[in-house]
Write an enzyme that holds these catalytic residues in place. Structure first.
Site, PDB file in Angstrom:
ATOM      1  N   LYS A  79      32.936  36.516  38.192  1.00 29.22           N
ATOM      2  CA  LYS A  79      33.777  35.386  37.788  1.00 29.22           C
ATOM      3  C   LYS A  79      33.613  34.270  38.822  1.00 29.22           C
ATOM      4  O   LYS A  79      33.476  34.548  40.025  1.00 29.22           O
ATOM      5  CB  LYS A  79      35.225  35.875  37.738  1.00 29.22           C
ATOM      6  CG  LYS A  79      36.249  34.866  37.261  1.00 29.22           C
ATOM      7  CD  LYS A  79      37.608  35.554  37.172  1.00 29.22           C
ATOM      8  CE  LYS A  79      38.712  34.667  36.674  1.00 29.22           C
ATOM      9  NZ  LYS A  79      39.991  35.404  36.557  1.00 29.22           N
ATOM     10  N   SER A 114      44.296  38.970  33.550  1.00 33.73           N
ATOM     11  CA  SER A 114      43.021  38.279  33.321  1.00 33.73           C
ATOM     12  C   SER A 114      41.758  39.123  33.256  1.00 33.73           C
ATOM     13  O   SER A 114      40.702  38.608  32.887  1.00 33.73           O
ATOM     14  CB  SER A 114      42.819  37.209  34.380  1.00 33.73           C
ATOM     15  OG  SER A 114      43.529  36.075  33.997  1.00 33.73           O
ATOM     16  N   SER A 117      42.004  35.087  31.992  1.00 27.40           N
ATOM     17  CA  SER A 117      41.142  34.015  32.437  1.00 27.40           C
ATOM     18  C   SER A 117      39.690  34.421  32.692  1.00 27.40           C
ATOM     19  O   SER A 117      38.826  33.559  32.770  1.00 27.40           O
ATOM     20  CB  SER A 117      41.718  33.389  33.713  1.00 27.40           C
ATOM     21  OG  SER A 117      41.716  34.333  34.768  1.00 27.40           O
TER      22      SER A 117
HETATM   23  N1  GLN Z   1      47.535  34.436  31.705  1.00 27.91           N
HETATM   24  C1  GLN Z   1      48.094  34.641  33.008  1.00 27.91           C
HETATM   25  C2  GLN Z   1      48.266  33.310  33.713  1.00 27.91           C
HETATM   26  O1  GLN Z   1      47.887  32.350  33.166  1.00 27.91           O
HETATM   27  C3  GLN Z   1      47.255  35.558  33.816  1.00 27.91           C
HETATM   28  C4  GLN Z   1      46.065  34.933  34.414  1.00 27.91           C
HETATM   29  C5  GLN Z   1      45.371  35.803  35.410  1.00 27.91           C
HETATM   30  O2  GLN Z   1      45.570  37.020  35.422  1.00 27.91           O
HETATM   31  N2  GLN Z   1      44.600  35.178  36.275  1.00 27.91           N
HETATM   32  O3  GLN Z   1      48.762  33.237  34.785  1.00 27.91           O
END
Ligand code: GLN
Length: 474
Positions: free
Chosen positions: A77, A176, A152
């Site tokens: 990532k 994410s 994400s």
């Molecule tokens: N959807 C969650 C957020 O927007 C989790 C994102 C993540 O785990 N980086 O914070």
């Protein structure tokens, strides 16, 4: 699509018999990456470097000196630092920025002869659940190009889904790794907070952030965990526990006590086909002799608010460092210090990131701190205690990973609250610091993948992995 291998072991037997070479594998993945460029999964492909390393590793295999991950071609990532390579967190504010050191996990993966084929698109600073907040645009789901990848770590998931690499590494703050894996029919594993070093990972919410693998097999998830996990002088939040050989110690689990959240089945917000997948597995588990019981989680309604207040507060502080001076983007219109800060941040950050910085500073500000931040901390403690209490009685908590399968690109982007609420099932493990895994549970009637989540007690990764392997064979 070129043949995909479900596990590194399968690749290794091909390599041993001489049927395939690491170089050949890399070439195939590069071909897939080109064919699927429209999915937007990669922010950058390290083509030449991957080929050179592949050659090198082929020789090391021949000499019998190759590491555990020889033959494993992975993508990372784009919020994971890799020395000498660009890293952007899919944000304009890091435009042109090159990592000056490698994250601990990258060093450990490379030391075992993994090949990093590129850096993957993600939500900007990992803030999102659809990969739609990326400065580089959304990632498309390979199963249906009109649908989101999840987020994400959306690019990481799609890179594996479309066979552009064998496995990928994402980060999971509130879901994410797990949620995009579920949208793409893959395994997404978030270990216990404190298992894997966060050194060299671009911080979003430091008390939640964890690195996790996205794979096609539990064996690979276990192997990647054992390579990446363990104490590191650069991250003081890491547990000092020794790391076992998770992949070697995978074994058949005994009969288990499993709880499932009754709201997963009763809530109108959960898609019917998702509910059906859950019911199917509950039935299978019961038929195989496990105890599976519904439970009520008293703090269900507080999960999402507590997570978002705390994550945004931490984000507002972590992102203060992007000031137009130290990193990446500086506004060309800046004329003095004030305007360097203001303009660089206004122009460099996207809408969702700005929203979170504003909300984060709000909940931390004098006068509101007690009402929001301190209260959310208390709620977090209660959520953690309650979760731990449930796990004294049960081995795992089973839920869907997400309330619905991959949705249409653009559908939920307009309403951030709808988006935040979709994290309901994943944030519990994040708030509790507990390990959780998303496992593929078939497709819906439209061919979209569905995922179920298992949550276990802190540091019970081995039990969780053992059970996951069995679960997939049910
Ligand atoms: N959807 C969650 C957020 O927007 C989790 C994102 C993540 O785990 N980086 O914070």
């Amino acid at each position: 699509m070129a043949k995909f291998y479900s596990s590194l072991n399968e690749i290794k037997s091909g390599l041993q018999s001489g049927k395939i070479s690491v170089e050949g594998l890399v070439k195939n993945y590069l071909k897939q990456i080109k064919l699927n460029a429209h999915l937007n999964a990669f922010n950058e492909v390290f083509e030449q470097e991957a080929l050179t390393r592949a050659n090198n590793i082929d020789s090391r295999i021949e000499l019998g000196i190759a590491g555990k991950l020889a033959g494993m071609v992975i993508a990372i990532k784009d919020n994971i630092c890799y020395k000498g390579h660009k890293v952007s967190a899919s944000s304009k504010i890091l435009e042109g920025f090159t990592s000056i050191y490698s994250s601990t996990i990258v060093e450990r993966l490379l030391a075992e002869d993994a090949i990093i084929i590129g850096r993957c698109n993600c939500d900007e600073f990992a803030m999102g659940a659809a990969n739609e907040t990326s400065y580089f645009g959304p990632v498309k789901n390979y199963a249906d190009n009109t649908k989101v990848s999840g987020g994400s770590s959306g690019g990481s998931a799609v890179a594996v889904q479309a066979n552009m690499c064998h496995a990928a590494i994402g980060t999971d703050t509130g879901g994410s790794v797990r949620q995009p894996a579920s949208f793409c029919g893959l395994i997404g594993f978030k270990p216990t907070y404190g298992r894997i070093s966060r050194h060299g990972i671009i911080a979003y919410a430091s008390s939640f952030d964890q690195v996790g693998p996205i794979t096609r097999s539990v064996e690979d998830a276990a192997l990647l965990l054992e390579v990446m996990a363990g104490p590191d002088d650069y991250d003081s939040t890491l547990a000092q526990k020794t790391v076992s050989s998770f992949s070697k110690e995978l074994k058949q689990p005994g009969k288990k006590n499993i709880a499932y959240l009754q709201e997963s089945l009763s809530s109108p917000g959960v898609d019917t086909e998702v509910k059906n997948a859950l019911i199917k597995y509950i039935d299978k588990l019961r038929a195989d002799g496990h105890t599976v019981k519904p439970i009520a989680f008293d703090y269900l309604d507080y999960l999402v608010p507590a997570y978002y207040i705390l994550a945004m507060a931490e984000a507002s502080s972590n992102l203060a460092r992007y000031d137009g001076v130290h990193y990446g983007y500086r506004s060309p219109a800046a004329i003095d210090l004030q305007s360097t800060y203001k303009r660089s941040r206004s122009e460099g950050f996207g809408k969702e990131v700005k929203r979170r910085i504003m909300l984060g500073t709000f909940v931390l500000s004098a006068g509101y701190y007690d009402a929001y931040y301190a209260k959310a901390q208390k709620a977090r403690r209660l959520i953690r205690e309650k979760t731990e209490n449930i796990l004294k009685e049960y081995d795992f908590i089973l839920t869907p990973t997400a309330p619905e399968p991959a949705f249409a690109i653009g559908k939920e982007e307009k309403d951030p609250v709808v988006m935040y609420l979709s994290d309901i099932f994943t944030v519990q493990a994040s708030l509790a610091g507990a390990p959780a895994i998303s496992l593929p549970a078939g497709n819906n009637s439209k061919g979209l993948p569905l995922g179920l989540q298992l949550l276990a007690g802190q540091f019970e990764e081995q039990e969780l992995l053992n059970f996951s392997k069995y679960f997939l064979e049910l």
